[in-house]
Design an enzyme around this catalytic site. Structure first.
Site, short mmCIF file in Angstrom:
data_model
loop_
_atom_site.label_atom_id
_atom_site.label_comp_id
_atom_site.label_asym_id
_atom_site.label_seq_id
_atom_site.Cartn_x
_atom_site.Cartn_y
_atom_site.Cartn_z
N THR A 190 0.88 -1.19 0.00
CA THR A 190 0.00 0.00 0.00
C THR A 190 0.91 1.23 0.00
O THR A 190 1.77 1.31 0.82
CB THR A 190 -0.82 -0.01 1.29
OG1 THR A 190 -1.43 -1.28 1.42
CG2 THR A 190 -1.84 1.06 1.30
N SER A 404 -0.47 -11.03 12.20
CA SER A 404 -0.19 -11.67 13.49
C SER A 404 0.10 -10.64 14.56
O SER A 404 0.58 -9.57 14.29
CB SER A 404 1.02 -12.62 13.35
OG SER A 404 0.76 -13.61 12.38
#
Length: 404
Positions: A190, A404
Protein backbone atom coordinates in the site's frame (compact mmCIF):
# COMPACT_ATOMS: atom_id res chain seq x y z
CA UNK A 1 17.80 -2.83 5.69
CA UNK A 2 16.93 -0.72 2.66
CA UNK A 3 19.06 -0.85 -0.48
CA UNK A 4 20.64 2.60 -0.76
CA UNK A 5 19.29 5.98 0.34
CA UNK A 6 15.68 6.57 1.39
CA UNK A 7 16.19 10.12 2.69
CA UNK A 8 17.54 13.03 0.67
CA UNK A 9 18.13 16.58 1.79
CA UNK A 10 17.68 18.47 5.08
CA UNK A 11 14.43 18.22 7.04
CA UNK A 12 12.98 21.47 5.71
CA UNK A 13 9.66 23.01 6.60
CA UNK A 14 7.28 24.28 3.93
CA UNK A 15 5.79 27.67 4.75
CA UNK A 16 2.02 27.58 4.79
CA UNK A 17 1.86 23.96 5.95
CA UNK A 18 1.96 22.66 9.53
CA UNK A 19 2.26 19.05 10.64
CA UNK A 20 0.93 17.17 13.65
CA UNK A 21 2.03 13.58 14.33
CA UNK A 22 -0.22 11.94 16.91
CA UNK A 23 -0.77 8.68 18.74
CA UNK A 24 -4.22 7.13 18.30
CA UNK A 25 -3.51 3.45 18.97
CA UNK A 26 -5.43 2.45 15.86
CA UNK A 27 -3.75 -0.95 15.64
CA UNK A 28 -0.82 -0.90 18.04
CA UNK A 29 -0.37 0.95 21.35
CA UNK A 30 2.42 3.45 21.94
CA UNK A 31 2.89 4.24 18.28
CA UNK A 32 2.58 7.45 16.27
CA UNK A 33 -0.05 6.49 13.72
CA UNK A 34 -2.02 9.61 12.86
CA UNK A 35 -0.68 12.53 10.81
CA UNK A 36 -2.50 15.77 10.06
CA UNK A 37 -1.29 18.32 7.52
CA UNK A 38 -2.87 21.76 8.02
CA UNK A 39 -2.79 24.19 5.09
CA UNK A 40 -3.10 27.95 4.93
CA UNK A 41 -6.08 29.40 3.08
CA UNK A 42 -5.48 29.62 -0.64
CA UNK A 43 -3.38 26.45 -0.92
CA UNK A 44 -3.99 24.24 -3.93
CA UNK A 45 -3.99 20.44 -3.91
CA UNK A 46 -3.84 17.91 -6.74
CA UNK A 47 -3.09 14.22 -7.03
CA UNK A 48 -3.79 10.77 -8.38
CA UNK A 49 -5.44 7.80 -6.71
CA UNK A 50 -5.48 4.02 -7.12
CA UNK A 51 -7.29 2.49 -10.07
CA UNK A 52 -8.15 -0.62 -8.03
CA UNK A 53 -11.90 -1.17 -8.44
CA UNK A 54 -12.11 -2.03 -4.73
CA UNK A 55 -10.65 1.36 -3.82
CA UNK A 56 -10.94 2.17 -0.14
CA UNK A 57 -13.60 4.37 1.45
CA UNK A 58 -11.15 7.25 2.15
CA UNK A 59 -10.21 7.27 -1.53
CA UNK A 60 -13.85 7.83 -2.50
CA UNK A 61 -14.23 10.61 0.06
CA UNK A 62 -10.89 12.26 -0.76
CA UNK A 63 -11.66 12.33 -4.49
CA UNK A 64 -15.09 13.86 -3.85
CA UNK A 65 -13.75 16.53 -1.49
CA UNK A 66 -10.77 17.30 -3.71
CA UNK A 67 -13.10 18.02 -6.62
CA UNK A 68 -14.75 20.77 -4.55
CA UNK A 69 -11.44 22.55 -3.85
CA UNK A 70 -10.49 24.82 -0.93
CA UNK A 71 -8.71 22.04 0.96
CA UNK A 72 -7.39 23.02 4.41
CA UNK A 73 -6.26 19.69 5.91
CA UNK A 74 -5.16 16.15 5.09
CA UNK A 75 -5.38 13.35 7.66
CA UNK A 76 -3.51 10.05 7.32
CA UNK A 77 -3.87 7.03 9.58
CA UNK A 78 -1.88 3.80 9.59
CA UNK A 79 -2.82 0.38 10.90
CA UNK A 80 -6.16 0.18 9.10
CA UNK A 81 -6.91 0.67 5.39
CA UNK A 82 -10.68 1.12 5.78
CA UNK A 83 -11.03 -0.86 2.53
CA UNK A 84 -13.58 -3.56 1.80
CA UNK A 85 -15.72 -2.17 4.61
CA UNK A 86 -18.89 -1.22 2.72
CA UNK A 87 -21.19 1.56 3.84
CA UNK A 88 -19.73 1.51 7.34
CA UNK A 89 -16.36 2.35 5.86
CA UNK A 90 -17.81 5.24 3.88
CA UNK A 91 -19.51 6.58 6.99
CA UNK A 92 -16.28 6.26 8.96
CA UNK A 93 -14.25 8.04 6.27
CA UNK A 94 -16.75 10.88 6.24
CA UNK A 95 -16.73 10.99 10.05
CA UNK A 96 -12.93 11.18 10.08
CA UNK A 97 -13.19 14.37 8.02
CA UNK A 98 -15.83 15.77 10.35
CA UNK A 99 -13.70 15.06 13.43
CA UNK A 100 -10.67 16.80 11.97
CA UNK A 101 -12.76 19.70 10.67
CA UNK A 102 -14.36 20.25 14.07
CA UNK A 103 -11.00 20.16 15.82
CA UNK A 104 -9.41 22.66 13.42
CA UNK A 105 -12.37 24.88 12.63
CA UNK A 106 -12.99 23.90 9.02
CA UNK A 107 -15.83 22.19 7.17
CA UNK A 108 -15.69 18.44 6.56
CA UNK A 109 -15.44 19.03 2.80
CA UNK A 110 -12.15 20.85 3.35
CA UNK A 111 -10.48 17.70 4.72
CA UNK A 112 -8.94 14.86 2.68
CA UNK A 113 -8.69 11.45 4.43
CA UNK A 114 -6.07 8.74 3.74
CA UNK A 115 -5.73 5.33 5.36
CA UNK A 116 -3.20 2.52 5.10
CA UNK A 117 -2.93 -0.86 6.78
CA UNK A 118 -5.01 -4.02 6.99
CA UNK A 119 -7.85 -4.41 4.46
CA UNK A 120 -11.31 -5.60 5.50
CA UNK A 121 -11.45 -4.30 9.04
CA UNK A 122 -13.53 -1.31 10.11
CA UNK A 123 -11.69 1.76 11.31
CA UNK A 124 -11.79 2.02 15.15
CA UNK A 125 -13.40 5.45 15.25
CA UNK A 126 -13.25 5.90 19.03
CA UNK A 127 -9.46 5.58 18.91
CA UNK A 128 -9.30 7.74 15.79
CA UNK A 129 -11.37 10.43 17.51
CA UNK A 130 -9.19 10.38 20.63
CA UNK A 131 -6.13 10.80 18.43
CA UNK A 132 -7.64 13.77 16.60
CA UNK A 133 -8.56 15.42 19.91
CA UNK A 134 -4.83 15.62 20.68
CA UNK A 135 -4.36 18.01 17.75
CA UNK A 136 -3.72 21.25 19.60
CA UNK A 137 -1.85 24.37 18.55
CA UNK A 138 1.26 22.99 20.25
CA UNK A 139 1.11 19.69 18.37
CA UNK A 140 1.46 21.38 14.97
CA UNK A 141 5.21 21.61 15.13
CA UNK A 142 6.26 18.23 13.80
CA UNK A 143 8.76 17.82 10.98
CA UNK A 144 8.36 16.06 7.66
CA UNK A 145 10.69 13.31 8.86
CA UNK A 146 8.45 12.73 11.88
CA UNK A 147 5.45 12.63 9.56
CA UNK A 148 7.23 10.06 7.38
CA UNK A 149 7.65 7.87 10.46
CA UNK A 150 3.99 8.38 11.40
CA UNK A 151 2.67 6.89 8.13
CA UNK A 152 4.83 3.75 8.08
CA UNK A 153 3.36 0.22 8.08
CA UNK A 154 5.78 -2.57 7.10
CA UNK A 155 8.33 0.07 6.09
CA UNK A 156 11.63 -0.29 7.95
CA UNK A 157 12.68 3.36 7.54
CA UNK A 158 10.97 6.71 6.90
CA UNK A 159 11.16 8.06 3.36
CA UNK A 160 11.76 11.76 2.88
CA UNK A 161 13.16 14.22 0.33
CA UNK A 162 13.52 18.01 0.21
CA UNK A 163 15.35 20.77 -1.60
CA UNK A 164 15.27 24.48 -2.27
CA UNK A 165 15.03 25.84 -5.79
CA UNK A 166 16.00 29.28 -7.05
CA UNK A 167 13.38 30.41 -9.55
CA UNK A 168 13.96 33.70 -11.33
CA UNK A 169 15.84 35.12 -8.35
CA UNK A 170 13.44 33.82 -5.71
CA UNK A 171 13.72 30.72 -3.54
CA UNK A 172 11.02 28.10 -3.12
CA UNK A 173 11.02 24.91 -1.05
CA UNK A 174 9.94 21.42 -2.05
CA UNK A 175 9.57 18.67 0.56
CA UNK A 176 7.71 15.41 0.78
CA UNK A 177 7.32 11.92 2.17
CA UNK A 178 6.21 8.49 0.97
CA UNK A 179 5.39 5.13 2.49
CA UNK A 180 5.09 1.63 1.17
CA UNK A 181 7.02 -1.61 1.13
CA UNK A 182 4.60 -4.26 -0.14
CA UNK A 183 1.44 -4.45 -2.24
CA UNK A 184 3.19 -2.08 -4.60
CA UNK A 185 2.25 -1.52 -8.21
CA UNK A 186 0.54 1.83 -8.59
CA UNK A 187 -1.90 2.46 -11.39
CA UNK A 188 -2.52 6.16 -11.17
CA UNK A 189 1.40 1.11 -4.80
CA UNK A 190 0.00 0.00 0.00
CA UNK A 191 1.60 3.32 -1.20
CA UNK A 192 1.10 6.93 -0.18
CA UNK A 193 3.05 10.01 -1.24
CA UNK A 194 2.70 13.64 -0.18
CA UNK A 195 4.86 16.41 -1.65
CA UNK A 196 4.46 20.12 -0.91
CA UNK A 197 5.96 23.39 -2.08
CA UNK A 198 5.56 26.94 -0.81
CA UNK A 199 5.25 28.22 -4.39
CA UNK A 200 1.91 29.59 -5.56
CA UNK A 201 0.58 27.37 -8.35
CA UNK A 202 -2.92 27.48 -9.80
CA UNK A 203 -4.93 24.25 -9.53
CA UNK A 204 -4.94 23.66 -13.29
CA UNK A 205 -1.13 23.81 -13.44
CA UNK A 206 -0.78 21.64 -10.34
CA UNK A 207 -3.09 19.06 -11.92
CA UNK A 208 -0.85 19.06 -14.99
CA UNK A 209 2.26 18.59 -12.87
CA UNK A 210 0.65 15.70 -10.99
CA UNK A 211 -0.32 13.88 -14.17
CA UNK A 212 3.04 14.51 -15.84
CA UNK A 213 5.43 13.81 -12.96
CA UNK A 214 3.67 11.04 -11.04
CA UNK A 215 3.53 8.91 -14.18
CA UNK A 216 7.32 8.30 -14.56
CA UNK A 217 7.88 8.09 -10.79
CA UNK A 218 5.20 6.55 -8.56
CA UNK A 219 3.60 4.91 -11.59
CA UNK A 220 6.80 3.12 -12.55
CA UNK A 221 7.56 1.11 -9.43
CA UNK A 222 6.60 -2.44 -8.60
CA UNK A 223 7.50 -4.68 -5.69
CA UNK A 224 5.05 -7.53 -6.17
CA UNK A 225 2.63 -6.50 -8.92
CA UNK A 226 -0.22 -5.88 -6.46
CA UNK A 227 -2.07 -2.58 -6.82
CA UNK A 228 -3.36 -1.47 -3.42
CA UNK A 229 -6.87 -0.33 -2.61
CA UNK A 230 -5.53 2.85 -1.02
CA UNK A 231 -2.80 4.30 -3.23
CA UNK A 232 -2.55 8.06 -3.51
CA UNK A 233 0.13 10.51 -4.58
CA UNK A 234 -0.62 14.16 -3.77
CA UNK A 235 0.91 17.54 -4.61
CA UNK A 236 0.34 20.61 -2.43
CA UNK A 237 1.21 24.23 -3.28
CA UNK A 238 0.72 26.53 -0.29
CA UNK A 239 1.63 29.79 -2.00
CA UNK A 240 3.16 31.08 1.25
CA UNK A 241 6.46 32.09 -0.38
CA UNK A 242 4.65 34.58 -2.59
CA UNK A 243 6.48 33.17 -5.63
CA UNK A 244 3.87 32.55 -8.31
CA UNK A 245 4.77 29.86 -10.83
CA UNK A 246 3.19 28.88 -14.12
CA UNK A 247 4.43 27.49 -17.45
CA UNK A 248 4.84 31.05 -18.74
CA UNK A 249 7.12 32.15 -15.88
CA UNK A 250 10.94 31.93 -16.25
CA UNK A 251 12.23 29.10 -14.09
CA UNK A 252 9.15 26.89 -14.45
CA UNK A 253 11.09 24.17 -16.26
CA UNK A 254 13.76 24.11 -13.54
CA UNK A 255 11.10 23.90 -10.84
CA UNK A 256 9.35 21.09 -12.71
CA UNK A 257 12.62 19.20 -13.04
CA UNK A 258 13.44 19.53 -9.33
CA UNK A 259 9.90 18.52 -8.33
CA UNK A 260 10.15 15.50 -10.64
CA UNK A 261 13.41 14.47 -8.99
CA UNK A 262 11.81 14.62 -5.53
CA UNK A 263 8.90 12.48 -6.70
CA UNK A 264 11.22 9.97 -8.35
CA UNK A 265 13.43 9.74 -5.26
CA UNK A 266 10.40 9.09 -3.02
CA UNK A 267 9.06 6.48 -5.43
CA UNK A 268 12.39 4.69 -5.65
CA UNK A 269 12.73 4.83 -1.86
CA UNK A 270 9.67 2.59 -1.63
CA UNK A 271 11.36 -0.04 -3.80
CA UNK A 272 14.63 0.34 -1.91
CA UNK A 273 12.77 -0.46 1.32
CA UNK A 274 10.58 -3.17 -0.22
CA UNK A 275 9.64 -6.07 2.01
CA UNK A 276 12.63 -8.40 2.20
CA UNK A 277 14.46 -6.70 -0.67
CA UNK A 278 18.23 -7.09 -1.03
CA UNK A 279 18.59 -5.56 -4.51
CA UNK A 280 17.33 -2.42 -6.26
CA UNK A 281 16.74 -3.13 -9.94
CA UNK A 282 16.16 -0.73 -12.83
CA UNK A 283 14.57 -2.24 -15.95
CA UNK A 284 15.09 -0.07 -19.04
CA UNK A 285 13.42 -1.02 -22.31
CA UNK A 286 14.20 0.94 -25.48
CA UNK A 287 13.82 0.96 -29.28
CA UNK A 288 10.20 -0.12 -29.08
CA UNK A 289 7.43 0.71 -31.54
CA UNK A 290 5.25 2.38 -28.86
CA UNK A 291 5.50 3.51 -25.24
CA UNK A 292 3.00 0.82 -24.30
CA UNK A 293 5.30 -1.89 -25.72
CA UNK A 294 8.18 -0.63 -23.59
CA UNK A 295 5.96 -0.62 -20.51
CA UNK A 296 4.65 -4.14 -21.18
CA UNK A 297 8.14 -5.58 -21.51
CA UNK A 298 9.52 -3.68 -18.52
CA UNK A 299 6.77 -4.91 -16.21
CA UNK A 300 6.93 -8.46 -17.58
CA UNK A 301 10.58 -8.61 -16.51
CA UNK A 302 10.22 -6.58 -13.31
CA UNK A 303 7.33 -8.70 -12.00
CA UNK A 304 8.53 -12.14 -13.05
CA UNK A 305 8.87 -14.30 -9.91
CA UNK A 306 11.56 -16.32 -11.68
CA UNK A 307 13.59 -13.22 -12.55
CA UNK A 308 13.14 -11.79 -9.06
CA UNK A 309 14.20 -14.99 -7.30
CA UNK A 310 17.23 -15.30 -9.59
CA UNK A 311 18.15 -11.75 -8.62
CA UNK A 312 17.89 -12.67 -4.94
CA UNK A 313 20.12 -15.70 -5.52
CA UNK A 314 22.58 -13.55 -7.52
CA UNK A 315 22.15 -16.12 -10.28
CA UNK A 316 22.90 -14.80 -13.82
CA UNK A 317 20.18 -17.01 -15.27
CA UNK A 318 19.56 -14.73 -18.26
CA UNK A 319 17.14 -17.19 -19.84
CA UNK A 320 14.50 -16.08 -17.35
CA UNK A 321 14.81 -12.48 -18.56
CA UNK A 322 14.62 -13.61 -22.18
CA UNK A 323 11.49 -15.67 -21.48
CA UNK A 324 9.80 -12.73 -19.74
CA UNK A 325 10.45 -10.50 -22.76
CA UNK A 326 8.99 -13.14 -25.04
CA UNK A 327 5.73 -13.46 -23.10
CA UNK A 328 5.17 -9.72 -22.65
CA UNK A 329 2.42 -9.67 -25.27
CA UNK A 330 4.14 -8.29 -28.39
CA UNK A 331 2.81 -10.71 -30.99
CA UNK A 332 4.96 -9.51 -33.90
CA UNK A 333 8.22 -9.27 -31.93
CA UNK A 334 11.25 -10.08 -34.08
CA UNK A 335 13.32 -11.97 -31.51
CA UNK A 336 16.44 -11.77 -33.68
CA UNK A 337 16.59 -8.02 -33.05
CA UNK A 338 16.49 -8.29 -29.25
CA UNK A 339 19.54 -7.52 -27.13
CA UNK A 340 19.84 -7.59 -23.32
CA UNK A 341 22.47 -6.20 -20.96
CA UNK A 342 23.15 -6.61 -17.25
CA UNK A 343 24.67 -3.22 -16.48
CA UNK A 344 27.35 -3.00 -19.20
CA UNK A 345 27.59 -6.75 -19.77
CA UNK A 346 25.91 -7.92 -22.99
CA UNK A 347 24.17 -11.21 -22.30
CA UNK A 348 21.92 -11.46 -25.37
CA UNK A 349 22.64 -10.31 -28.92
CA UNK A 350 20.25 -10.81 -31.83
CA UNK A 351 17.97 -12.97 -29.71
CA UNK A 352 20.62 -15.45 -28.56
CA UNK A 353 23.44 -15.60 -26.06
CA UNK A 354 26.06 -12.99 -26.91
CA UNK A 355 29.25 -14.52 -28.33
CA UNK A 356 31.17 -12.20 -25.98
CA UNK A 357 29.27 -13.22 -22.85
CA UNK A 358 31.17 -14.84 -20.01
CA UNK A 359 29.41 -16.26 -16.98
CA UNK A 360 31.97 -14.64 -14.68
CA UNK A 361 31.04 -11.18 -15.97
CA UNK A 362 27.33 -11.84 -15.49
CA UNK A 363 27.98 -13.16 -12.00
CA UNK A 364 29.95 -10.04 -11.07
CA UNK A 365 26.95 -7.87 -11.92
CA UNK A 366 24.43 -10.10 -10.16
CA UNK A 367 26.52 -9.92 -7.00
CA UNK A 368 25.87 -6.16 -6.81
CA UNK A 369 23.07 -4.63 -4.74
CA UNK A 370 22.02 -2.27 -7.55
CA UNK A 371 21.52 -3.64 -11.05
CA UNK A 372 20.23 -2.27 -14.35
CA UNK A 373 18.67 -4.57 -16.93
CA UNK A 374 18.81 -2.93 -20.37
CA UNK A 375 16.60 -4.42 -23.09
CA UNK A 376 16.52 -3.29 -26.73
CA UNK A 377 13.79 -4.58 -29.07
CA UNK A 378 15.12 -2.96 -32.25
CA UNK A 379 11.72 -1.89 -33.55
CA UNK A 380 11.29 1.85 -32.93
CA UNK A 381 12.31 4.93 -30.97
CA UNK A 382 10.24 4.65 -27.77
CA UNK A 383 11.46 3.69 -24.31
CA UNK A 384 10.35 3.34 -20.69
CA UNK A 385 11.81 2.49 -17.28
CA UNK A 386 10.43 0.54 -14.32
CA UNK A 387 12.02 0.17 -10.87
CA UNK A 388 11.74 -3.08 -8.92
CA UNK A 389 13.53 -5.39 -6.48
CA UNK A 390 14.24 -9.04 -5.85
CA UNK A 391 12.10 -11.59 -3.99
CA UNK A 392 13.60 -13.03 -0.82
CA UNK A 393 12.46 -15.49 1.84
CA UNK A 394 11.68 -12.50 4.04
CA UNK A 395 9.00 -11.21 1.64
CA UNK A 396 7.02 -14.41 2.17
CA UNK A 397 7.55 -14.34 5.93
CA UNK A 398 6.54 -10.68 6.28
CA UNK A 399 3.32 -11.17 4.36
CA UNK A 400 2.50 -14.51 5.92
CA UNK A 401 2.76 -12.93 9.37
CA UNK A 402 1.26 -9.53 8.46
CA UNK A 403 -1.86 -9.82 10.64
CA UNK A 404 -0.19 -11.67 13.49
Amino acid sequence: MPVGKTQDGPDLSVAGLEIAVLEAGIRYPDRKDLVILRLEAGATVAGLFTSNRFCAAPVHVAKANLAKGDIRALVINTGNANAGTGQQGMDDAALSCELVATQLGYSAEQVLPYSTGVIGETLPMKRFAMGVEKASVESFGATWLEAATGIMTTDTVPKYAARTVNVAGSQVTIAGISKGAGMIKPNMATMLGFVATDAKIAREHLDTLASKLIEPSFNRITVDGDTSTNDAAMLIATGASGVELSPSVPGWEEFERELGEVLLFLAQAIVRDAEGATKFVTVKVNTTATSEEARLVAYAVAESPLVKTALYASDPNWGRILAAVGRAGIDDLDTEKVSIYLNEVEIVRNGAVSPDYMEEAGQAVMDLSEITINISLGRGSYSDTVYTCDFSHDYVSINADYRS
